[in-house]
Design an enzyme around this catalytic site. Structure first.
Site, short mmCIF file in Angstrom:
data_model
loop_
_atom_site.label_atom_id
_atom_site.label_comp_id
_atom_site.label_asym_id
_atom_site.label_seq_id
_atom_site.Cartn_x
_atom_site.Cartn_y
_atom_site.Cartn_z
N GLY A 40 60.72 -15.09 117.53
CA GLY A 40 60.54 -14.48 116.51
C GLY A 40 59.18 -15.75 115.15
O GLY A 40 59.48 -17.32 115.58
N THR A 41 58.87 -15.43 114.61
CA THR A 41 58.28 -16.47 113.48
C THR A 41 59.27 -16.75 112.61
O THR A 41 59.35 -17.93 112.79
CB THR A 41 58.12 -15.32 111.63
OG1 THR A 41 56.55 -13.96 113.11
CG2 THR A 41 56.81 -15.59 111.06
N CYS A 42 60.66 -16.37 112.55
CA CYS A 42 61.50 -17.64 111.20
C CYS A 42 61.69 -18.87 112.63
O CYS A 42 61.44 -19.62 112.42
CB CYS A 42 62.99 -16.49 111.65
SG CYS A 42 64.39 -16.97 111.42
N LYS A 51 62.03 -25.38 106.81
CA LYS A 51 63.16 -26.36 106.53
C LYS A 51 63.37 -26.65 107.69
O LYS A 51 64.18 -28.17 106.25
CB LYS A 51 64.68 -25.34 106.58
CG LYS A 51 64.74 -24.37 105.32
CD LYS A 51 64.25 -23.08 105.77
CE LYS A 51 63.13 -22.50 104.76
NZ LYS A 51 62.27 -20.88 104.77
N GLY A 182 53.33 -18.17 95.73
CA GLY A 182 54.76 -17.46 96.80
C GLY A 182 55.55 -18.17 97.22
O GLY A 182 56.02 -19.15 96.69
N GLU A 203 47.93 -19.94 91.23
CA GLU A 203 47.92 -18.26 91.92
C GLU A 203 47.61 -16.89 90.84
O GLU A 203 47.34 -17.38 90.31
CB GLU A 203 49.42 -18.76 91.21
CG GLU A 203 50.75 -16.93 90.60
CD GLU A 203 50.66 -15.95 91.98
OE1 GLU A 203 50.68 -16.56 93.09
OE2 GLU A 203 50.28 -14.63 91.67
N VAL A 237 40.75 -16.84 92.87
CA VAL A 237 40.22 -17.14 93.48
C VAL A 237 38.58 -16.74 94.06
O VAL A 237 38.70 -15.76 94.28
CB VAL A 237 41.09 -18.02 94.65
CG1 VAL A 237 39.98 -18.79 96.13
CG2 VAL A 237 41.74 -18.78 94.69
N ASP A 311 60.08 -6.46 109.26
CA ASP A 311 58.72 -6.74 108.68
C ASP A 311 58.07 -5.99 109.30
O ASP A 311 57.72 -5.16 108.00
CB ASP A 311 57.75 -8.05 108.64
CG ASP A 311 58.46 -9.88 107.96
OD1 ASP A 311 60.15 -9.37 108.35
OD2 ASP A 311 58.09 -10.77 108.57
N HIS A 443 88.14 -27.83 93.67
CA HIS A 443 87.49 -28.46 92.25
C HIS A 443 87.46 -29.90 93.06
O HIS A 443 88.72 -30.83 94.58
CB HIS A 443 88.38 -28.11 91.51
CG HIS A 443 87.87 -29.45 90.49
ND1 HIS A 443 86.31 -29.72 89.25
CD2 HIS A 443 88.41 -30.70 90.07
CE1 HIS A 443 86.75 -30.91 89.21
NE2 HIS A 443 87.89 -31.23 89.48
P1 NAI Z 1 54.46 -13.91 98.40
O1 NAI Z 1 54.37 -12.19 98.65
O2 NAI Z 1 55.62 -14.50 98.41
O3 NAI Z 1 53.91 -14.61 97.97
C1 NAI Z 1 51.83 -14.27 98.11
C2 NAI Z 1 51.27 -14.43 96.37
O4 NAI Z 1 50.41 -14.86 96.45
C3 NAI Z 1 51.79 -13.69 95.42
O5 NAI Z 1 52.47 -14.29 94.90
C4 NAI Z 1 49.93 -12.95 95.04
O6 NAI Z 1 49.82 -12.58 93.52
C5 NAI Z 1 49.77 -14.36 95.23
N1 NAI Z 1 48.12 -13.96 95.73
C6 NAI Z 1 48.03 -12.81 96.43
N2 NAI Z 1 46.34 -13.04 96.51
C7 NAI Z 1 45.71 -14.49 95.68
C8 NAI Z 1 44.67 -14.83 95.67
N3 NAI Z 1 43.74 -14.64 95.90
N4 NAI Z 1 44.60 -16.22 95.21
C9 NAI Z 1 45.50 -16.46 94.37
N5 NAI Z 1 47.00 -15.98 95.00
C10 NAI Z 1 47.19 -14.91 95.74
O7 NAI Z 1 53.61 -14.01 100.06
P2 NAI Z 1 53.85 -15.54 101.20
O8 NAI Z 1 54.65 -16.70 99.39
O9 NAI Z 1 53.15 -15.49 101.84
O10 NAI Z 1 55.70 -15.19 102.00
C11 NAI Z 1 55.61 -13.89 102.87
C12 NAI Z 1 56.67 -13.50 103.54
O11 NAI Z 1 56.94 -14.03 103.94
C13 NAI Z 1 57.41 -12.97 101.57
O12 NAI Z 1 57.74 -11.22 102.34
C14 NAI Z 1 58.59 -13.34 101.48
O13 NAI Z 1 59.45 -12.96 101.32
C15 NAI Z 1 58.59 -14.61 103.27
N6 NAI Z 1 59.42 -15.43 102.94
C16 NAI Z 1 60.70 -15.66 103.02
C17 NAI Z 1 61.12 -17.06 102.81
C18 NAI Z 1 61.82 -17.35 102.30
O14 NAI Z 1 63.12 -16.08 102.18
N7 NAI Z 1 63.13 -18.36 102.12
C19 NAI Z 1 60.39 -17.99 102.96
C20 NAI Z 1 59.21 -18.20 102.93
C21 NAI Z 1 58.32 -16.71 103.28
#
Ligand code: NAI
Length: 459
Positions: A40-42, A51, A182, A203, A237, A311, A443
């Site tokens: 999948g995506t992961c 990573k 994000g 952002e 944007v 998801d 430690h």
């Molecule tokens: P996100 O929801 O974390 O962040 C998207 C960001 O884009 C938000 O801060 C939002 O305010 C901003 N945004 C929305 N429209 C915009 C615009 N037109 N202009 C500027 N900013 C705008 O979504 P993201 O980063 O795409 O991740 C998607 C999903 O994937 C999330 O649910 C995340 O938890 C998951 N994910 C988890 C990871 C991890 O656990 N390490 C790694 C990558 C993804």
């Protein structure tokens, strides 16, 4: 007697782990349908490739900074082609591992696109167009999500991509523009800034990683600034356009002032949306809301034999959350109580240093009307952090004032993604600061900072 006990649609970490557990632990006759590669995506377009790139990028940065450890190296460079080749090797190794486990557990893997015909019938269309129909007691929908593109004019220009595209890119941008601060945005900002690429993040909200604790946002913003990343918050944007001599120009407004920034590659990561296109036939559509499939506490949809996890159900889009939902779905199908507490899901951001969070933060506790307080320790007194020249970091613990019961933790420090596990356990088990303080930790380690963070006299 039906042909299968369970048919799983989608082989991401939610789907494939649940298929293995259904066959292995519950002895259910299991089929798994996937239209692309297993994982999948992961595994194919998300956590693992990101990573892997981060690992190379961090090593590159550390080698360049190694003189502070008394080391001298010659000229250091990187080769994006080779970094990408290594990433492919990692993905292939993991994909074959999943295929082997499927064989061992006798799960029937079907390459094709699954569609729900009725509550007990799933049709799979193979890549050659042939169809097979599967008769099953239960169906598990684990079809995941995909990047959701905002309606920005120019979002389809060449050089503008989602994380799927950037993860495959073998060219190094001269200037990377990231729209969306994000989780995905900040992880890519970390990769490319470590490789020495100028990065700008736009952002829309007043702060980056806005769904996490404010202090984490502020600390990450400072760290990224130190690494040369430009972060503009409150940036709306308006459009992207190609301009002779400037490349891709992004026009945005910040505090009502119109501004622009140019770049040769643009990453749009403004969230993801559930994948349900073509999944349900007419007359067999479970209840949905804003594109996500609605489920009860046992992951059951409004069609009793059909379950959904991960998801596609919206909420926290995390691999480990999907697997946990799968465990609960199987328990429910087999008349058993839930296995995992879905109210306590840790989340991590693999920047360097890492960020991790679980349970409530200060704002969340206040919102719930709980009488909580928080305490914070900085990692500058932690021996392992100092000897490894770790970045300035912290651990924050949120606890109930009266009982000392731990309700959440947030941290930004080396190995935060591992350390958060202790707090996930503490919050799930209802442990107190005193109990966490009483645990003997080795430690010198990063984890001994948890003992400090839970020291009773701090309260
Ligand atoms: P996100 O929801 O974390 O962040 C998207 C960001 O884009 C938000 O801060 C939002 O305010 C901003 N945004 C929305 N429209 C915009 C615009 N037109 N202009 C500027 N900013 C705008 O979504 P993201 O980063 O795409 O991740 C998607 C999903 O994937 C999330 O649910 C995340 O938890 C998951 N994910 C988890 C990871 C991890 O656990 N390490 C790694 C990558 C993804």
């Amino acid at each position: 007697m039906r042909e299968y006990d369970i048919v799983v649609i989608g082989a991401g970490p939610g789907g494939y782990e649940t298929a293995l557990e259904a066959a292995g632990t519950y002895g259910m006759k299991t089929a798994l349908i996937e239209k692309e590669a297993l994982g999948g995506t992961c595994l194919n377009h998300g956590c693992i490739p990101t990573k892997t790139l981060l690992h190379s990028a961090d090593l590159y940065r550390e080698i360049r900074e190694c003189s502070r450890f008394g080391l001298t190296v010659g000229e250091v460079s990187f080769d994006m082609e080779k970094i990408q080749d290594r990433k492919e090797e990692v993905l292939n190794t993991l994909r074959s591992g999943i295929a082997m486990q499927m064989k061992q557990k006798k799960v029937t893997v079907i390459e094709g696109t699954g569609r729900l015909v009725d509550g007990h019938t799933v049709e799979a269309v193979r890549p050659d167009g042939s169809k097979i129909t599967l008769d099953t007691e239960f169906v598990l929908i684990a079809t995941g999500s995909r990047a959701s593109l905002p309606p920005i004019p120019g979002a389809d220009l060449p050089g503008v991509m989602t994380s799927d595209g950037l993860l495959e890119s073998r060219t190094v941008p001269e200037h990377l523009l990231i729209i969306g601060g994000g989780v995905i945005g900040m992880e890519f900002a970390s990769v490319y800034s470590s490789l020495g690429v100028p990065v700008t993040v736009l952002e829309a909200l007043p702060r980056i990683i806005a769904n996490l604790d404010k202090e984490l946002s502020q600390s990450l913003k400072l760290l990224m600034k130190k690494r040369g990343v430009t972060i503009c918050t409150g940036a709306m944007v308006k459009e992207l356009r190609q301009e002779e001599g400037r490349g891709i120009v992004c026009v945005y407004t910040e505090k009502e002032e119109e501004k622009s920034v140019s770049a040769d590659q643009v990453l749009i990561c403004t969230g993801r949306r559930p994948c349900t296109e073509g999944l349900f036939s007419d007359g067999c559509i479970p209840e949905m809301e804003k594109g996500r499939v609605l489920v009860n506490a046992g992951q059951q949809t409004s069609i009793p034999s059909v379950y959904a996890i991960g998801d596609v159900t919206g909420g926290l889009m995390l691999a480990h959350a999907a697997s946990a939902m799968g465990k609960n779905a199987l328990a429910h199908m087999n008349g058993k109580p839930n296995v995992c507490d879905l109210s306590v899901i840790p989340s991590c951001i693999y920047t360097s240093p890492e960020i991790a969070s679980v349970g409530l933060d200060d704002a969340g506790a206040k919102e719930k009307g709980l009488d909580c307080a928080s305490r914070k320790i900085v990692m500058s007194a932690n021996g392992k952090t100092v000897l490894s020249a770790g970045e300035r970091g912290f651990i924050k613990v949120v606890y109930e004032k009266e009982t000392g019961r731990i309700r959440g933790a947030q941290m930004m420090c080396e190995r935060a993604s591992d350390l958060i596990g202790e707090f996930a356990q503490a919050v799930t088990a209802g442990a107190t600061l005193k109990q966490m303080y009483g645990v003997i930790r080795p430690h010198p380690t990063f984890c001994e900072a948890i003992t400090e963070a839970c020291r009773p006299e701090l309260s």
